[in-house]
Design a protein around this motif. Structure first.
Motif, PDB file in Angstrom:
ATOM      1  N   TRP A 147       0.706  -1.238   0.088  1.00 20.99           N
ATOM      2  CA  TRP A 147      -0.129   0.008   0.041  1.00 20.99           C
ATOM      3  C   TRP A 147       0.800   1.232  -0.154  1.00 20.99           C
ATOM      4  CZ3 TRP A 147      -4.795  -0.310  -1.656  1.00 20.99           C
ATOM      5  CH2 TRP A 147      -5.520  -1.527  -1.491  1.00 20.99           C
ATOM      6  N   GLY A 148       2.017   1.305   0.210  1.00 22.18           N
ATOM      7  CA  GLY A 148       2.987   2.378   0.107  1.00 22.18           C
ATOM      8  C   GLY A 148       3.121   2.832  -1.516  1.00 22.18           C
ATOM      9  N   THR A 149       2.803   1.727  -2.204  1.00 18.50           N
ATOM     10  CA  THR A 149       2.868   2.193  -3.907  1.00 18.50           C
ATOM     11  C   THR A 149       1.555   2.840  -4.127  1.00 18.50           C
ATOM     12  OG1 THR A 149       1.940  -0.033  -4.521  1.00 18.50           O
ATOM     13  CG2 THR A 149       4.404   0.204  -4.127  1.00 18.50           C
ATOM     14  N   LEU A 150       0.670   2.862  -3.443  1.00 18.38           N
ATOM     15  CA  LEU A 150      -0.566   3.530  -3.650  1.00 18.38           C
ATOM     16  C   LEU A 150      -0.497   4.816  -4.292  1.00 18.38           C
ATOM     17  CD1 LEU A 150      -3.874   3.515  -3.827  1.00 18.38           C
ATOM     18  CD2 LEU A 150      -3.691   4.314  -1.458  1.00 18.38           C
ATOM     19  N   THR A 151      -1.141   5.316  -5.362  1.00 17.07           N
ATOM     20  CA  THR A 151      -1.096   6.535  -6.099  1.00 17.07           C
ATOM     21  C   THR A 151      -2.314   7.026  -6.271  1.00 17.07           C
ATOM     22  OG1 THR A 151       1.360   6.366  -7.135  1.00 17.07           O
ATOM     23  CG2 THR A 151       0.075   8.137  -8.078  1.00 17.07           C
ATOM     24  N   VAL A 152      -2.841   8.098  -5.835  1.00 16.37           N
ATOM     25  CA  VAL A 152      -4.017   8.481  -6.245  1.00 16.37           C
ATOM     26  C   VAL A 152      -3.926  10.221  -6.812  1.00 16.37           C
ATOM     27  CG1 VAL A 152      -6.560   9.119  -5.778  1.00 16.37           C
ATOM     28  CG2 VAL A 152      -5.188   7.064  -4.555  1.00 16.37           C
ATOM     29  N   ASP A 153      -4.063  10.311  -8.179  1.00 15.24           N
ATOM     30  CA  ASP A 153      -3.623  11.632  -8.511  1.00 15.24           C
ATOM     31  C   ASP A 153      -4.598  12.898  -8.164  1.00 15.24           C
ATOM     32  OD1 ASP A 153      -2.299  13.642 -10.519  1.00 15.24           O
ATOM     33  OD2 ASP A 153      -4.110  13.384 -11.544  1.00 15.24           O
ATOM     34  N   HIS A 154      -4.139  13.896  -7.514  1.00 17.97           N
ATOM     35  CA  HIS A 154      -4.721  15.025  -7.085  1.00 17.97           C
ATOM     36  C   HIS A 154      -3.949  16.494  -7.273  1.00 17.97           C
ATOM     37  CE1 HIS A 154      -6.900  17.613  -4.689  1.00 17.97           C
ATOM     38  NE2 HIS A 154      -7.998  16.771  -4.616  1.00 17.97           N
ATOM     39  N   PRO A 155      -4.464  17.482  -7.619  1.00 20.09           N
ATOM     40  CA  PRO A 155      -3.520  18.551  -7.827  1.00 20.09           C
ATOM     41  C   PRO A 155      -2.814  18.839  -6.608  1.00 20.09           C
ATOM     42  CG  PRO A 155      -5.867  18.855  -8.833  1.00 20.09           C
ATOM     43  CD  PRO A 155      -5.796  17.557  -8.096  1.00 20.09           C
ATOM     44  N   ASP A 156      -3.200  18.649  -5.645  1.00 21.03           N
ATOM     45  CA  ASP A 156      -2.627  18.981  -4.326  1.00 21.03           C
ATOM     46  C   ASP A 156      -1.915  17.613  -3.623  1.00 21.03           C
ATOM     47  OD1 ASP A 156      -1.554  19.639  -1.856  1.00 21.03           O
ATOM     48  OD2 ASP A 156      -3.292  20.870  -1.380  1.00 21.03           O
ATOM     49  N   SER A 157      -0.643  17.260  -4.100  1.00 21.77           N
ATOM     50  CA  SER A 157      -0.294  16.246  -3.661  1.00 21.77           C
ATOM     51  C   SER A 157      -0.056  15.952  -2.311  1.00 21.77           C
ATOM     52  CB  SER A 157       1.518  15.941  -4.343  1.00 21.77           C
ATOM     53  OG  SER A 157       2.027  17.063  -3.822  1.00 21.77           O
ATOM     54  N   ARG A 158       0.019  17.193  -1.427  1.00 25.06           N
ATOM     55  CA  ARG A 158      -0.002  16.910  -0.053  1.00 25.06           C
ATOM     56  C   ARG A 158      -1.204  16.100   0.480  1.00 25.06           C
ATOM     57  NH1 ARG A 158       0.109  23.014   1.653  1.00 25.06           N
ATOM     58  NH2 ARG A 158      -1.479  22.889  -0.106  1.00 25.06           N
ATOM     59  N   LEU A 159      -2.461  16.054  -0.141  1.00 30.99           N
ATOM     60  CA  LEU A 159      -3.654  15.630   0.256  1.00 30.99           C
ATOM     61  C   LEU A 159      -3.518  14.007   0.057  1.00 30.99           C
ATOM     62  CD1 LEU A 159      -6.330  17.828  -0.867  1.00 30.99           C
ATOM     63  CD2 LEU A 159      -5.236  17.684   1.159  1.00 30.99           C
ATOM     64  N   THR A 160      -2.891  13.517  -1.285  1.00 25.14           N
ATOM     65  CA  THR A 160      -2.583  12.200  -1.684  1.00 25.14           C
ATOM     66  C   THR A 160      -1.531  11.810  -0.488  1.00 25.14           C
ATOM     67  OG1 THR A 160      -3.215  12.570  -3.751  1.00 25.14           O
ATOM     68  CG2 THR A 160      -1.691  10.837  -3.405  1.00 25.14           C
ATOM     69  N   ASP A 161      -0.520  12.475  -0.353  1.00 27.45           N
ATOM     70  CA  ASP A 161       0.317  11.849   0.726  1.00 27.45           C
ATOM     71  C   ASP A 161      -0.161  11.689   2.088  1.00 27.45           C
ATOM     72  OD1 ASP A 161       2.247  12.019  -1.127  1.00 27.45           O
ATOM     73  OD2 ASP A 161       3.202  14.190  -0.574  1.00 27.45           O
ATOM     74  N   ALA A 162      -1.205  12.508   2.341  1.00 29.32           N
ATOM     75  CA  ALA A 162      -1.882  12.582   3.966  1.00 29.32           C
ATOM     76  C   ALA A 162      -2.650  10.948   3.740  1.00 29.32           C
ATOM     77  CB  ALA A 162      -2.649  13.634   4.040  1.00 29.32           C
ATOM     78  N   TYR A 163      -3.408  10.902   2.630  1.00 34.30           N
ATOM     79  CA  TYR A 163      -4.281   9.886   2.627  1.00 34.30           C
ATOM     80  C   TYR A 163      -3.409   8.437   2.463  1.00 34.30           C
ATOM     81  CZ  TYR A 163      -7.810   6.748   0.324  1.00 34.30           C
ATOM     82  OH  TYR A 163      -8.430   5.722   0.036  1.00 34.30           O
ATOM     83  N   THR A 164      -2.474   8.366   1.781  1.00 31.57           N
ATOM     84  CA  THR A 164      -1.739   7.180   1.725  1.00 31.57           C
ATOM     85  C   THR A 164      -1.051   7.066   3.022  1.00 31.57           C
ATOM     86  OG1 THR A 164      -1.334   7.583  -0.621  1.00 31.57           O
ATOM     87  CG2 THR A 164       0.440   6.005   0.210  1.00 31.57           C
ATOM     88  N   ARG A 165      -0.423   7.881   3.671  1.00 26.78           N
ATOM     89  CA  ARG A 165       0.059   7.637   4.953  1.00 26.78           C
ATOM     90  C   ARG A 165      -0.645   7.044   6.061  1.00 26.78           C
ATOM     91  NH1 ARG A 165       1.958  12.332   4.956  1.00 26.78           N
ATOM     92  NH2 ARG A 165       0.620  13.630   6.635  1.00 26.78           N
ATOM     93  N   PHE A 166      -2.230   7.577   6.063  1.00 27.87           N
ATOM     94  CA  PHE A 166      -3.085   6.843   6.651  1.00 27.87           C
ATOM     95  C   PHE A 166      -3.343   5.557   6.411  1.00 27.87           C
ATOM     96  CE2 PHE A 166      -7.557   5.580   7.187  1.00 27.87           C
ATOM     97  CZ  PHE A 166      -7.626   5.483   8.629  1.00 27.87           C
ATOM     98  N   VAL A 167      -3.437   5.147   5.149  1.00 26.27           N
ATOM     99  CA  VAL A 167      -3.585   3.872   4.687  1.00 26.27           C
ATOM    100  C   VAL A 167      -2.401   2.903   5.198  1.00 26.27           C
ATOM    101  CG1 VAL A 167      -3.563   2.247   2.891  1.00 26.27           C
ATOM    102  CG2 VAL A 167      -4.753   4.643   2.752  1.00 26.27           C
ATOM    103  N   THR A 168      -1.142   3.389   5.169  1.00 30.54           N
ATOM    104  CA  THR A 168      -0.003   2.836   5.521  1.00 30.54           C
ATOM    105  C   THR A 168       0.319   2.637   7.097  1.00 30.54           C
ATOM    106  OG1 THR A 168       1.634   4.565   5.116  1.00 30.54           O
ATOM    107  CG2 THR A 168       1.258   2.849   3.185  1.00 30.54           C
ATOM    108  N   ASP A 169      -0.199   3.590   7.765  1.00 28.20           N
ATOM    109  CA  ASP A 169       0.115   3.718   9.352  1.00 28.20           C
ATOM    110  C   ASP A 169      -1.097   3.267   9.900  1.00 28.20           C
ATOM    111  OD1 ASP A 169       2.389   5.371   8.609  1.00 28.20           O
ATOM    112  OD2 ASP A 169       1.390   7.309   9.664  1.00 28.20           O
TER     113      ASP A 169
END
Length: 257
Positions: A147-169
């Motif tokens: 799940w660390g490889t999860l990519t969901v494109d969004h104009p604000d990459s910080r939101l994607t990073d936060a979402y993915t960090r929740f999934v992995t954490d």
């Protein structure tokens, strides 16, 4: 935060597994797993975390009338469903824990796990149990995401990073298990002749949501403090209306005793 694009209610676990198996992605990677498993007529094959028996019939067909298929799951409802679905087949469904399998030493020729080790308490211990029940020369094929490889494109990459960090954490117990499995398998005494990466790319938000549960996961990320309410609204609004792309890498790890 809701939108009619997203599935808001948590699906029944058995219905979810059936739905995923019926998708093009599900059929494709399950066939690849079966090919890598190299089941022969007469084999004893164990499906670890068999769920409602989605793959038991296919395995029974592969081993033929002289073979045996054993399904193991820790959930009574899943075991009951699998037992009901495989009546009349040479399938034995057992209630059991992957950390302490209800099987004798060296009793299986083949084993498989399909998106199961990401959820267990101790993957290394589970791998040790798989090694115990496989005969010398036996093979296990494990399919797990990283799940660390999860990519969901969004104009604000910080939101994607936060979402993915929740999934992995927080969202998945062993979120990085896919890429760690070769090392863990080697530590359990296996050789690892092949690692096959599968990276589906979703261009349709509804198709992605049926697998990823985008809004439900976003809600949990807000509750856990990874996203604010405003950030979650911005995140979901773009996913629902803008051009969509998401991907995650799923690893098939072939290990031999």
């Amino acid at each position: 935060m809701t939108s009619n694009v997203f599935e808001t209610d948590t699906p029944d676990p058995i219905a979810y597994l059936d739905r995923l198996a019926a998708t093009d992605l599900g059929r494709s990677y399950k066939k690849r797993m079966l090919d890598e498993l190299d089941v022969r007529p007469g084999h004893t094959v164990v499906d670890l975390g068999c769920g409602p028996g989605t793959d038991l019939g296919t395995l029974a067909e592969a081993v033929g009338p002289t073979g045996t298929v054993i399904g193991v799951d820790h959930d009574r409802a899943a075991v009951d469903a699998a037992t009901g679905r495989t009546g009349g087949l040479a399938v034995d469904v057992r209630l059991g824990d992957l950390h302490d399998l209800p099987m004798a030493d060296c009793s299986a020729d083949r084993a498989r796990t399909d998106r199961v080790l990401q959820h267990v308490d101790d993957p290394a211990r589970a791998l040790g149990e798989i090694r115990r029940v496989l005969r010398p020369g036996g093979r296990v094929v494990m399919g797990e995401p990283d799940w660390g490889t999860l990519t969901v494109d969004h104009p604000d990459s910080r939101l994607t990073d936060a979402y993915t960090r929740f999934v992995t954490d927080r969202a998945v117990a062993n979120a990085r298990i896919g890429s760690r499995l070769p090392r863990l398998a080697a530590g359990a005494g296996f050789t690892v002749p092949a690692v096959v990466p599968i990276t589906p790319v979703f261009r349709d938000v509804r198709a992605a949501d049926t697998i990823l549960g985008l809004e439900r996961t976003t809600r949990r990320a807000v509750t856990a403090g990874y996203l604010t309410e405003d950030a979650a609204q911005e995140w979901l609004a773009h996913l629902a209306t803008g051009p969509f792309l998401a991907s995650v890498t799923f690893y098939l790890v072939v290990a031999e005793a």
